[in-house]
Design a protein around this motif. Structure first.
Motif, PDB file in Angstrom:
ATOM      1  N   ASP A   1      -7.107   2.119   4.205  1.00 36.83           N
ATOM      2  CA  ASP A   1      -7.925   1.281   3.351  1.00 36.83           C
ATOM      3  C   ASP A   1      -7.771   0.232   3.071  1.00 36.83           C
ATOM      4  OD1 ASP A   1      -9.204   3.889   3.188  1.00 36.83           O
ATOM      5  OD2 ASP A   1      -8.416   4.356   1.176  1.00 36.83           O
ATOM      6  N   ARG A   2      -6.520  -0.508   3.006  1.00 33.90           N
ATOM      7  CA  ARG A   2      -6.267  -1.977   2.597  1.00 33.90           C
ATOM      8  C   ARG A   2      -6.388  -2.916   3.855  1.00 33.90           C
ATOM      9  NH1 ARG A   2      -1.792  -2.194  -2.246  1.00 33.90           N
ATOM     10  NH2 ARG A   2      -3.055  -0.731  -3.852  1.00 33.90           N
TER      11      ARG A   2
ATOM     12  N   GLU B   1      -3.141   7.057   4.040  1.00 35.29           N
ATOM     13  CA  GLU B   1      -4.501   6.724   3.679  1.00 35.29           C
ATOM     14  C   GLU B   1      -4.937   5.395   3.099  1.00 35.29           C
ATOM     15  OE1 GLU B   1      -8.391   9.200   1.894  1.00 35.29           O
ATOM     16  OE2 GLU B   1      -6.401   9.199   1.054  1.00 35.29           O
ATOM     17  N   ARG B   2      -3.705   4.868   2.032  1.00 29.38           N
ATOM     18  CA  ARG B   2      -3.716   3.519   1.422  1.00 29.38           C
ATOM     19  C   ARG B   2      -3.844   2.677   2.467  1.00 29.38           C
ATOM     20  NH1 ARG B   2      -2.945   2.883  -4.262  1.00 29.38           N
ATOM     21  NH2 ARG B   2      -3.414   5.176  -4.436  1.00 29.38           N
TER      22      ARG B   2
ATOM     23  N   ALA C   1       0.718  -1.266  -0.043  1.00 25.80           N
ATOM     24  CA  ALA C   1       0.118   0.139  -0.110  1.00 25.80           C
ATOM     25  C   ALA C   1       0.691   1.179   0.047  1.00 25.80           C
ATOM     26  CB  ALA C   1      -1.074  -0.146   1.211  1.00 25.80           C
TER      27      ALA C   1
ATOM     28  N   THR D   1       0.237   8.560  -6.685  1.00 24.02           N
ATOM     29  CA  THR D   1      -0.077   9.951  -6.470  1.00 24.02           C
ATOM     30  C   THR D   1       0.647  10.791  -7.323  1.00 24.02           C
ATOM     31  OG1 THR D   1      -0.537   9.075  -4.268  1.00 24.02           O
ATOM     32  CG2 THR D   1      -0.094  11.404  -4.475  1.00 24.02           C
TER      33      THR D   1
ATOM     34  N   ASP E   1       2.452   1.478  -3.634  1.00 26.80           N
ATOM     35  CA  ASP E   1       1.528   1.775  -4.497  1.00 26.80           C
ATOM     36  C   ASP E   1       1.100   3.181  -4.427  1.00 26.80           C
ATOM     37  OD1 ASP E   1       1.370  -0.613  -5.511  1.00 26.80           O
ATOM     38  OD2 ASP E   1      -0.429  -1.494  -4.521  1.00 26.80           O
ATOM     39  N   ALA E   2       0.774   3.749  -3.268  1.00 26.89           N
ATOM     40  CA  ALA E   2       0.362   5.128  -3.071  1.00 26.89           C
ATOM     41  C   ALA E   2       1.444   6.011  -3.465  1.00 26.89           C
ATOM     42  CB  ALA E   2       0.029   5.510  -1.531  1.00 26.89           C
TER      43      ALA E   2
END
Length: 286
Positions: free
Chosen positions: A221-222, A217-218, A195, A203, A198-199
């Motif tokens: 979320d995950r 935040e990612r 995560a 971004t 990926d972010a």
């Protein structure tokens, strides 16, 4: 004048531990640095030198190796076993910090050290229960574009030009607090790391602060077991080199990678309604 003893603890720092699992021809290597820290009824040793309630730091070191003999799965689980072992009698609270150093497999019994990235776990246990913080350091990430820094505040000492397109690079130092202990530790670590990466990749960054928030935040979320993420992101500056004195242009191709000074961006990203943190010292070292 009144004088009294304040908060205190003691332990064994940086016990180096390598375990080789030899269950078959394909060996498994686990390389750890383990630190222990105990707190409790320690007034006597500080005030009078009475050591009756002091578990020697050498004993703490021996315990690390003895429990390793029973096997090591995830470092969070190993830290829980150690912390719970120490909490008894005069020891009212134990904190165990475990760093895992990654190795790349080259064969059934051959390995190569893999970079500076380190997985972390900080486990705190007392009579109320246990709390686990996961983490990592040394995750170096870089985007060659999709990053800018404009519209910032200025004063009489500001010389920094605005950047419409820049290299964004950092070495991630992350901690995440688990809300409970019913966690698949290895899977959660892999999910959090993915995560974060990926972010960072996905971004479009108008500031490193914006990227930091997107990364935290990612993760939330995950990974539902995570209640809070704390990130420290150094801005590894890359400055375009002036090649004009040599009769050359430089269309964003040649940079000086500066190691210091550097900007340091830090923040916590929390899940609304998450359970409160355990003992405050579980974030020690951050």
């Amino acid at each position: 004048m009144s004088i009294h003893l304040g908060a205190n603890c003691y332990g064994k720092a940086e016990c180096r531990l390598v375990r080789v699992d030899r269950d078959g021809p394909r060996h498994r290597l686990t390389d750890l640095t383990v630190s222990t820290s105990l707190a409790g009824r320690l007034e006597a040793t500080h005030l009078t030198g009475d050591n009756a309630d002091v578990l020697p730091t050498d004993t703490q070191k021996n315990t690390v190796y003895a429990l390793a003999r029973h096997g090591i799965t995830a470092i969070e689980a190993f830290g829980l076993d150690l912390a719970r072992h120490f909490v008894s009698g005069p020891v009212e609270q134990a904190r165990v910090t475990v760093e895992q150093h990654p190795w790349q497999r080259l064969g059934d019994h051959s390995f190569a050290r893999r970079g500076d990235e380190t997985r972390l776990a900080v486990v705190t246990a007392d009579a109320r229960g246990a709390w686990v913080v996961g983490g990592l350091t040394g995750l170096v990430l870089l985007n060659t574009t999709d990053s800018e820094f404009r519209g910032f505040a200025r004063d009489r000492y500001t010389t920094l030009p605005e950047a419409a397109d820049r290299i964004l690079a950092t070495a991630v130092d992350a901690r995440w607090r688990f809300d409970g202990l019913d966690v698949g530790w290895d899977e959660a670590y892999d999910d959090v790391r993915a995560a974060l990466v990926d972010a960072f990749v996905q971004t479009y960054s108008r500031s490193l602060q914006q990227t930091l928030y997107a990364m935290g935040e990612r993760v939330l979320d995950r990974v539902p077991q995570v209640a809070e993420v704390r990130l420290a992101l150094p801005n590894r500056h890359h400055f375009l080199v002036d090649l004009a004195p040599f009769g050359l242009d430089n269309p964003g191709e040649v940079y000086l990678a500066a190691d210091r000074p550097y900007g340091l961006i830090e923040a916590a990203v929390l899940r609304d309604g998450a359970a409160p943190a355990g003992p405050s010292w579980e974030w020690a070292g951050r």
